[in-house]
Design a protein around this motif. Structure first.
Motif, mmCIF file in Angstrom:
data_model
loop_
_atom_site.group_PDB
_atom_site.id
_atom_site.type_symbol
_atom_site.label_atom_id
_atom_site.label_comp_id
_atom_site.label_asym_id
_atom_site.label_seq_id
_atom_site.Cartn_x
_atom_site.Cartn_y
_atom_site.Cartn_z
ATOM 1 N N GLU A 49 -25.656 -22.401 -37.740
ATOM 2 C CA GLU A 49 -24.709 -21.218 -37.549
ATOM 3 C C GLU A 49 -23.561 -20.841 -38.678
ATOM 4 O O GLU A 49 -23.454 -19.847 -39.085
ATOM 5 N N ASN A 52 -25.081 -19.271 -41.569
ATOM 6 C CA ASN A 52 -25.457 -18.131 -41.556
ATOM 7 C C ASN A 52 -24.001 -17.076 -41.301
ATOM 8 O O ASN A 52 -24.340 -15.849 -41.570
ATOM 9 N N GLN A 53 -23.012 -17.726 -41.271
ATOM 10 C CA GLN A 53 -21.749 -17.024 -41.205
ATOM 11 C C GLN A 53 -21.366 -16.667 -42.797
ATOM 12 O O GLN A 53 -20.603 -15.762 -43.174
#
Length: 115
Positions: A49, A52-53
């Motif tokens: 996560e 992906n930022q």
């Protein structure tokens, strides 16, 4: 006997020089060096996560904040006006994340074993 004494002095100088403290690499915009132990400790923020930022064009400070800490500089080079620096973050169970910055902006990212 003189040669032996000279050799011992030379060895003592080399050993004392190699025991000196090495400076940690500084990050773009950083105010102080980063200790090696904090740079390689597993980060709970090192997830798929958080990976992906990360967006192209981000500055190092933004990336470090998202990933929960400073990375370890693994490579750097300069050619004319282009400076390239690669950093590595390591997490638990062989999780790794690599970033490459060109002129202090995120240009690429890769990961292994992130969940």
């Amino acid at each position: 006997m003189k040669n032996l004494l000279g050799l011992l002095v030379l060895i003592a100088v080399v050993v004392s020089c190699s025991l000196g403290k090495k400076d940690a690499p500084t990050k773009p915009g950083a105010t102080s060096p980063v200790s090696d132990s904090s740079a390689t400790s597993p980060s709970s923020a090192l997830t798929l996560e958080s990976f992906n930022q990360l967006r192209d064009g981000m500055r190092y400070e933004e990336v470090a904040r998202i990933l929960g800490g400073e990375g370890t500089e693994t490579n750097s080079s300069s050619f004319e006006s282009m400076k390239t620096v690669t950093y590595k973050w390591e997490g638990e169970k062989y999780a790794k994340l690599y970033t490459t910055f060109r002129n202090e902006k995120l240009a690429s990212k890769s990961q292994a074993n992130l969940k």
